[in-house]
Design an enzyme around this catalytic site. Structure first.
Site, short mmCIF file in Angstrom:
data_model
loop_
_atom_site.label_atom_id
_atom_site.label_comp_id
_atom_site.label_asym_id
_atom_site.label_seq_id
_atom_site.Cartn_x
_atom_site.Cartn_y
_atom_site.Cartn_z
N ASP A 197 0.82 -1.21 0.00
CA ASP A 197 0.00 0.00 0.00
C ASP A 197 0.85 1.27 0.00
O ASP A 197 0.46 2.28 -0.57
CB ASP A 197 -1.03 0.00 1.13
CG ASP A 197 -0.42 -0.13 2.50
OD1 ASP A 197 0.71 -0.62 2.59
OD2 ASP A 197 -1.08 0.26 3.48
N ASP A 209 1.90 -10.47 3.13
CA ASP A 209 1.00 -10.38 4.29
C ASP A 209 -0.48 -10.49 3.95
O ASP A 209 -1.30 -10.62 4.84
CB ASP A 209 1.21 -9.05 5.01
CG ASP A 209 2.58 -8.96 5.64
OD1 ASP A 209 3.23 -10.02 5.76
OD2 ASP A 209 3.00 -7.86 6.00
N GLN A 212 9.97 -16.89 5.03
CA GLN A 212 8.63 -16.78 4.46
C GLN A 212 8.60 -16.06 3.11
O GLN A 212 7.70 -16.22 2.32
CB GLN A 212 7.69 -16.07 5.43
CG GLN A 212 7.46 -16.86 6.69
CD GLN A 212 6.94 -16.01 7.83
OE1 GLN A 212 5.75 -15.79 7.93
NE2 GLN A 212 7.82 -15.54 8.68
N ARG A 213 9.59 -15.20 2.91
CA ARG A 213 9.65 -14.49 1.64
C ARG A 213 10.42 -15.30 0.58
O ARG A 213 10.45 -14.93 -0.58
CB ARG A 213 10.43 -13.18 1.80
CG ARG A 213 9.70 -12.13 2.52
CD ARG A 213 10.45 -10.81 2.36
NE ARG A 213 9.91 -9.85 3.30
CZ ARG A 213 8.77 -9.20 3.11
NH1 ARG A 213 8.07 -9.40 2.01
NH2 ARG A 213 8.33 -8.36 4.00
P1 ADP Z 1 5.08 -1.22 0.73
O1 ADP Z 1 4.86 -0.73 -0.65
O2 ADP Z 1 5.49 -2.65 0.75
O3 ADP Z 1 3.93 -0.86 1.63
P2 ADP Z 1 6.66 0.98 1.79
O4 ADP Z 1 5.57 1.55 2.58
O5 ADP Z 1 8.02 0.91 2.39
O6 ADP Z 1 6.39 -0.50 1.29
O7 ADP Z 1 6.76 1.82 0.44
C1 ADP Z 1 7.74 1.55 -0.54
C2 ADP Z 1 8.21 2.83 -1.17
O8 ADP Z 1 7.11 3.51 -1.76
C3 ADP Z 1 8.79 3.82 -0.19
O9 ADP Z 1 10.14 3.55 0.11
C4 ADP Z 1 8.64 5.11 -0.96
O10 ADP Z 1 9.64 5.25 -1.93
C5 ADP Z 1 7.31 4.92 -1.67
N1 ADP Z 1 6.23 5.53 -0.87
C6 ADP Z 1 5.53 4.99 0.14
N2 ADP Z 1 4.63 5.87 0.64
C7 ADP Z 1 4.78 7.01 -0.07
C8 ADP Z 1 4.15 8.29 -0.05
N3 ADP Z 1 3.18 8.58 0.81
N4 ADP Z 1 4.57 9.20 -0.93
C9 ADP Z 1 5.55 8.92 -1.80
N5 ADP Z 1 6.17 7.75 -1.88
C10 ADP Z 1 5.80 6.80 -1.03
#
Ligand code: ADP
Length: 737
Positions: free
Chosen positions: A122, A169, A303-304
């Site tokens: 997300d 997850d 798990q990954r």
């Molecule tokens: P996931 O996608 O697995 O939830 P993260 O939350 O770490 O993992 O997000 C992965 C990457 O997506 C972050 O390192 C960042 O580069 C980008 N990202 C996440 N949230 C935002 C946001 N609100 N604005 C801009 N980029 C974001």
């Protein structure tokens, strides 16, 4: 004109010519991401678009240069079966800043990329959406800086985004399964099965921590799949005083001949005051209160790891193809969407609605509104929780209702992984509903011979993980012995019968082909006349052809396939995989096809053949089959109870309506009880298959991904749906679980 026809024609006109699509993986890696990348690349090229890889997630987009490279058909070869993400993923701070996103925009405009396919969680999808919203502002800024021309703003005025959720997850609202979840479940279950044997030997208690900082899906479903004694998840913290209850349960289970206990804890498990519950404090508790030899295992990154499961490969391939279609159909006014799975259907959902919904779950947990958190996760999650409670927590005899009904369970047909899980579930649900449960051994043959006796709660302990059929199964049909069977039913006063089995019960098959160069593997799969296994294994393994009975083929097809393989050997991909269902054609046998390919391939490739045979029915059931067996059987048993009560008059059960004999099965998004009488017309009895097979629509997909030109009916794909409360993950038929 029917809607599907309109869509089909529309697709044929849908062209990616002149468009550039970029694909990236971001955030935590997940098995199956590569399959998604491969499908995006191949479908993109198939429709005539240019496709780019963006390596290292958003970092590569910000840094540009060699991080953004053009993809070719061959560049995604041999990726399907690889875990993790080949093109790299990263967590990127720069992309969270305006400056970073400005740089990223410039890098995309320079290559004319206005279509972006993001595979991540997300966080990654939120970032993508923000980027899209800022896009025109970023371009204006770039013009102001003199980095791009005015013309570029016009040419590349809109950025189209489509998301696919890659996360082990399964923590995203809107899709039944995220890419990677099923593979993670496989890893967990492998570990649990391994641990069970050692725990059994030493009479130990194992406390097992699985991933899921905010989402208890993996913990809950693993607990269901292995019949764990206790499970702790963040969405539903245990009631106060749980420590004592848990210990009581563990010691009661031990007293009931069980030599081991398994407790599964989600990484993010909390109590009712949002205080973490750790594996160590559970261990200390068990040791202190019960003195049991207790060990902690933290699964972590295992798990990954490993290869993606067949399910993840198929899911990701379907999603990847759908993502490209979504990009081609996007207009400036369509909101960014995620492609996802509902039941066995692909759907498109507005990205931000899903993200918001996902965040609402967290908010509910933070505010200690746990009931709401579970509800927000969706019906399928609720159903998992309900089923787990029903099967794991045995009520004392005195609290059980008494229905005075007797229900018998039996297995028929070929043994299939997951049958035992289904029997266990039926027996336990039946007992909870107050029925007396009977087990029949050896199918209808055992039934007429009187091999029937009462089966109790503890008799089915540990059955979920066992392969084959513990009750015993036979192919004998009941018709010849109906009188004797009726007599047995009278003798034992059986009011209802639950039959678990089928024409050909199919587990999915894991198949991967790699190895020597210039070699074509010809593999024969089971399935009777049903080509499901050959087809989905073909999709999961990236086969070049899959011969099945349902799609007749002739010498011209065989010739085209051989020529296709000859062409393929000229590229850098010098491998081939051909699947053949055992009954696909009585004359074009596996030997014939092997000999034909060998002869025609002389000097270009050589062949090997392999008949998989009974190996396919053996082994321990996958997490999918354990859970599907468990849930479908619980549902069946509840239905039986309802029907018994409805038809009970003056001390007798009247089973004289059509719906007193039903088959429970999944249709699109729902689990449906269909009167067997109605199924008669829909069944091809000679070949023991349904006349209409839903999965046939997956075949063009396999062909497209193997570089054949074919028409693809997109009537099922597509329409943008809206997320309303309880809509996400609501298909309690959730294909996966
Ligand atoms: P996931 O996608 O697995 O939830 P993260 O939350 O770490 O993992 O997000 C992965 C990457 O997506 C972050 O390192 C960042 O580069 C980008 N990202 C996440 N949230 C935002 C946001 N609100 N604005 C801009 N980029 C974001």
């Amino acid at each position: 004109m029917a809607q599907s026809d309109t869509k089909k024609i529309f697709f044929e006109n849908l062209s990616g010519a002149g468009k550039a699509i970029a694909v990236l993986t971001s955030g935590g890696d997940a098995q199956g991401m590569n399959a998604a990348v491969r499908a995006v690349v191949r479908m993109g090229l198939y429709v005539g678009a240019k496709v780019y890889f963006i390596c290292e997630g958003y970092q590569g987009m910000v840094d540009g240069e060699e991080n953004i490279t053009e993809a070719t058909w061959e560049s995604v070869s041999s990726m399907l079966q690889v875990g993790g993400t080949v093109i790299g993923s990263a967590r990127c701070k720069d992309f969270r800043t305006h400056e970073g996103r400005l740089k990223a925009a410039l890098n995309l405009v320079k290559l004319g990329i206005t279509n972006l396919c993001v595979i991540g969680g997300d966080g990654s999808l939120t970032g993508a959406n923000l980027f899209r919203e800022e896009w025109s502002g970023l371009l204006a800024e770039l013009v102001e800086q003199g980095s791009i021309e005015d013309q570029s703003v016009q040419n590349y005025s809109a950025l189209h985004i489509v998301g696919m959720v890659g996360s082990i997850d399964n923590d995203f609202c809107g899709t039944d399964m995220t890419i990677g979840t099923d593979s993670a479940l496989h890893r967990i279950i492998e570990v649990v099965d391994a641990i069970m044997t050692t725990a059994q030997s030493h009479q130990r208690t194992f406390v097992l921590e699985v991933m899921g900082r905010h989402c208890g899906y993996l913990a809950l479903v693993s607990a269901l799949a292995c019949g764990a004694d206790w499970v702790l998840i963040p969405e539903m913290p245990p009631e106060d005083g749980w420590e004592e209850k848990m210990c009581q349960k563990l010691s009661a289970n031990r007293a009931g001949m069980k030599r081991l206990n398994i407790i599964i804890v989600a990484e993010g498990a909390i109590d009712r005051n949002n205080k973490p519950i750790t594996t160590d404090c559970i261990k200390d508790l068990v040791v202190k209160c019960l003195g049991f030899d207790t060990r902690v295992t933290i699964l972590g990154h295992v798990q990954r790891g490993g290869t993606p499961s067949a399910f993840d490969r198929i899911l990701a391939s379907r999603m990847g193809v759908e993502a490209v279609l979504a990009l081609l159909e996007t207009t400036a006014n369509t909101p960014a969407c995620v492609v996802s799975l509902s039941g066995n259907q692909s759907v498109r959902l507005p990205l931000m609605e899903c993200v918001q919904m996902t965040q609402e779950v967290q908010k509910a947990m933070d505010e200690k509104k746990f009931e709401e958190a579970v509800k927000l996760r969706g019906r399928s999650f609720e159903n998992n929780l309900r089923t787990y409670k029903l099967l794991a927590h045995r009520k004392p005899e005195s609290e059980l209702p008494t229905s005075n009904f007797n229900v018998a369970v039996l297995n028929v047909g070929a043994p299939a992984a997951g049958m035992n899980a289904a029997v266990r579930s039926a027996v336990r649900v039946g007992i909870s509903e107050g029925h007396k449960m009977f087990a029949v051994n050896d199918g209808f043959e055992g039934f007429y011979k009187g091999q029937i006796k009462e089966i109790k709660w503890s008799d089915v302990g540990g059955w979920t993980g066992q392969g084959g059929s513990l009750l015993g199964t036979k192919r004998t049909l009941p018709a010849k012995h109906v009188d004797k069977i009726a007599e047995q039913m009278r003798t034992h006063n059986i009011n209802a019968l639950l039959v678990i089995g089928g024409f050909e019960t199919c587990d999915r098959i894991k198949q991967s082909a790699s190895g020597t160069k210039r070699r074509v593997f010809i593999i024969e799969t089971m399935g009777g006349y049903c080509g499901y296994l050959a087809t989905v294994a073909g999709l999961a393994a990236g086969a070049d052809a899959a011969y099945i009975y349902e799609e007749p083929f002739d010498i011209r097809d065989l010739q085209a396939n051989v020529e296709h393989l000859t062409e393929k050997m000229k590229t850098s991909i010098q491998r081939g995989l051909v699947l053949r269902n055992e009954n696909s054609n009585e004359n074009y046998t596996t030997d014939f096809i092997y000999q034909l390919y060998t002869e025609e391939g002389k000097g270009v490739f050589d062949c090997r053949k392999n008949v998989l045979g009974h190996m396919q029915q053996g082994g321990a059931p996958s997490p999918f089959d354990r859970n599907f067996g468990t849930k479908i059987s619980a549902k069946a048993m509840q239905w039986v109870t309802k029907k018994l009560l409805e038809t009970f008059r003056q001390g007798r059960v009247f089973a004289n309506t059509e719906d007193s004999c039903c088959l429970l099965g999944m249709r699109r998004r729902a689990l449906i009880f269909q009167p067997v009488v109605q199924l008669k017309g829909e069944t091809d009895f000679v070949h023991r298959i349904p006349k209409e097979q839903w999965w046939l629509k997956l075949r063009p997909l396999m062909k497209i991904l193997a570089k054949y030109k074919t028409s693809y009916d997109v009537s099922d794909s597509g329409q943008l749906e809206h997320v309303v409360h309880n809509r996400p993950k609501d298909s309690d038929a959730s294909v996966a679980m």
